[in-house]
Design an enzyme around this catalytic site. Structure first.
Site, PDB file in Angstrom:
ATOM      1  N   HIS A  93     -19.007  10.446   0.059  1.00 23.56           N
ATOM      2  CA  HIS A  93     -19.386   9.109   0.547  1.00 23.56           C
ATOM      3  C   HIS A  93     -20.910   9.032   0.640  1.00 23.56           C
ATOM      4  CE1 HIS A  93     -19.110   5.300   2.602  1.00 23.56           C
ATOM      5  NE2 HIS A  93     -20.032   5.739   3.432  1.00 23.56           N
TER       6      HIS A  93
ATOM      7  N   GLN B 138     -27.995  13.587  -6.118  1.00 23.90           N
ATOM      8  CA  GLN B 138     -27.577  14.578  -5.118  1.00 23.90           C
ATOM      9  C   GLN B 138     -26.057  14.758  -5.137  1.00 23.90           C
ATOM     10  OE1 GLN B 138     -29.893  16.292  -3.069  1.00 23.90           O
ATOM     11  NE2 GLN B 138     -31.256  15.332  -4.540  1.00 23.90           N
TER      12      GLN B 138
ATOM     13  N   ARG C 185       0.845  -1.203   0.000  1.00 21.19           N
ATOM     14  CA  ARG C 185       0.000   0.000   0.000  1.00 21.19           C
ATOM     15  C   ARG C 185       0.884   1.258   0.000  1.00 21.19           C
ATOM     16  NH1 ARG C 185      -5.258   0.275   0.747  1.00 21.19           N
ATOM     17  NH2 ARG C 185      -5.465  -1.876   1.391  1.00 21.19           N
TER      18      ARG C 185
ATOM     19  N   SER D   3     -22.401  12.580   1.877  1.00 21.43           N
ATOM     20  CA  SER D   3     -21.554  13.541   2.586  1.00 21.43           C
ATOM     21  C   SER D   3     -20.319  13.887   1.767  1.00 21.43           C
ATOM     22  CB  SER D   3     -21.053  12.938   3.905  1.00 21.43           C
ATOM     23  OG  SER D   3     -22.117  12.428   4.682  1.00 21.43           O
TER      24      SER D   3
ATOM     25  N   ARG E  73     -10.108   3.065  -2.231  1.00 20.64           N
ATOM     26  CA  ARG E  73      -8.858   2.604  -1.645  1.00 20.64           C
ATOM     27  C   ARG E  73      -8.731   3.142  -0.240  1.00 20.64           C
ATOM     28  NH1 ARG E  73      -5.230  -0.898  -3.301  1.00 20.64           N
ATOM     29  NH2 ARG E  73      -3.578   0.349  -2.358  1.00 20.64           N
TER      30      ARG E  73
ATOM     31  N   ASN F 148     -13.447  14.002  -0.143  1.00 20.66           N
ATOM     32  CA  ASN F 148     -14.063  12.731  -0.511  1.00 20.66           C
ATOM     33  C   ASN F 148     -15.579  12.908  -0.527  1.00 20.66           C
ATOM     34  OD1 ASN F 148     -14.216   9.888  -1.018  1.00 20.66           O
ATOM     35  ND2 ASN F 148     -14.686   9.533   1.147  1.00 20.66           N
TER      36      ASN F 148
ATOM     37  N   ASP G  11     -13.515   6.672   5.573  1.00 23.24           N
ATOM     38  CA  ASP G  11     -14.640   7.593   5.380  1.00 23.24           C
ATOM     39  C   ASP G  11     -14.747   8.586   6.546  1.00 23.24           C
ATOM     40  OD1 ASP G  11     -15.403   6.438   2.897  1.00 23.24           O
ATOM     41  OD2 ASP G  11     -16.337   4.801   3.982  1.00 23.24           O
TER      42      ASP G  11
ATOM     43  N   GLU H 100      -9.065   8.029   9.052  1.00 20.49           N
ATOM     44  CA  GLU H 100     -10.039   6.979   9.339  1.00 20.49           C
ATOM     45  C   GLU H 100     -10.834   6.674   8.061  1.00 20.49           C
ATOM     46  OE1 GLU H 100     -12.358   8.757  12.459  1.00 20.49           O
ATOM     47  OE2 GLU H 100     -10.452   9.347  13.356  1.00 20.49           O
TER      48      GLU H 100
END
Ligand code: GAR
Length: 221
Positions: free
Chosen positions: A113, A177, A69, A140, A95, A111, A149, A147
């Site tokens: 989510h 949305q 990673r 969101s 990821r 991000n 999300d 952490e």
């Protein structure tokens, strides 16, 4: 005064409908951003074609070709940083990121989510929301911390769950949305309305202790 364009790099893993919404908002003059590159960790996905169709450099960095990673994220950082972006946009980038990656882009990493975080991190959010019997569901946009999300929330679109909803119908309505609120948040950054100060999002000089809400096509904060 006209808004100068910010430079962004968009990371994807799949279909790229959020990428498309960002491209469309730029084309429509509603989003002051240049997409310097689109990078996918999966080869052959539709999002790459969407980028190529409008001559945005599109690159695949296949995570399966890396031994760790850390090695993947290091290479990703190199590829992103050659564009010196103001923002890195995770648009369905599936990821888990290393702490080093997250730290490197602190305050510049957004991000989206498909849930009302902190509820339903991870996968299958629509089915899990239905199973939990929630009355409201949503999506969101947040700055990213280390952490899953996680990270300070900026904007949530909220919809009512109908009795007839299925995971598919929820996904479809939530996607609509997403395509509104993600370009909106990026434009807030372009306009200098949204900043990160002391690791907290500040919108129009107000600390966002709770996220702004987008409900019935209206902004409520
Ligand atoms: C979107 O629904 C996005 O919210 C989700 O992946 C989908 C990508 O769709 N992201 C996550 O679940 C992140 N944890 P797209 O490729 O059509 O934009």
């Amino acid at each position: 005064m006209s808004t100068p364009n910010i430079d962004i790099v968009v990371l994807i893993s799949g279909n790229g409908t959020n990428l498309q919404a960002i491209i469309d908002a730029i084309t429509a003059g509603k989003l002051h951003a240049n997409i310097k590159a689109v990078i996918s960790n999966r080869p052959g996905v539709k999002g790459l074609t969407r980028a190529q169709a409008v001559k945005i450099p599109a690159l695949t960095l296949d995570h399966k070709q890396f031994t760790s990673r850390e090695a993947f994220d290091q290479q990703l950082i190199q590829e992103i940083d050659r564009h010196k972006p103001d923002l890195v946009i995770l648009a369905g980038f599936m990821r888990i990121l290393t702490d080093e990656f997250v730290k490197h882009y602190a305050g510049r990493l957004l991000n989206i989510h498909p849930s009302l975080l902190p509820e339903f991190t991870g996968l299958n959010t629509h089915q899990r929301a239905l199973d939990a019997g929630v009355k409201q569901h949503g999506v969101s946009v947040h700055y990213v911390n280390n952490e899953l999300d996680g990270g300070p929330l900026v904007l949530q679109a909220v919809i009512d769950v109908e009795e007839t909803d299925t995971a598919e119908s929820l996904q479809q309505r939530i996607h609509q949305q997403e395509h509104i609120i993600y370009p909106m948040v990026i434009e807030w950054v372009a306009q200098g309305r949204l900043k990160v100060i002391n690791q907290q999002p500040v919108l129009d000089k107000q600390l966002l202790e709770t996220p702004a809400k987008w409900i019935n096509n209206q902004l409520v904060n």
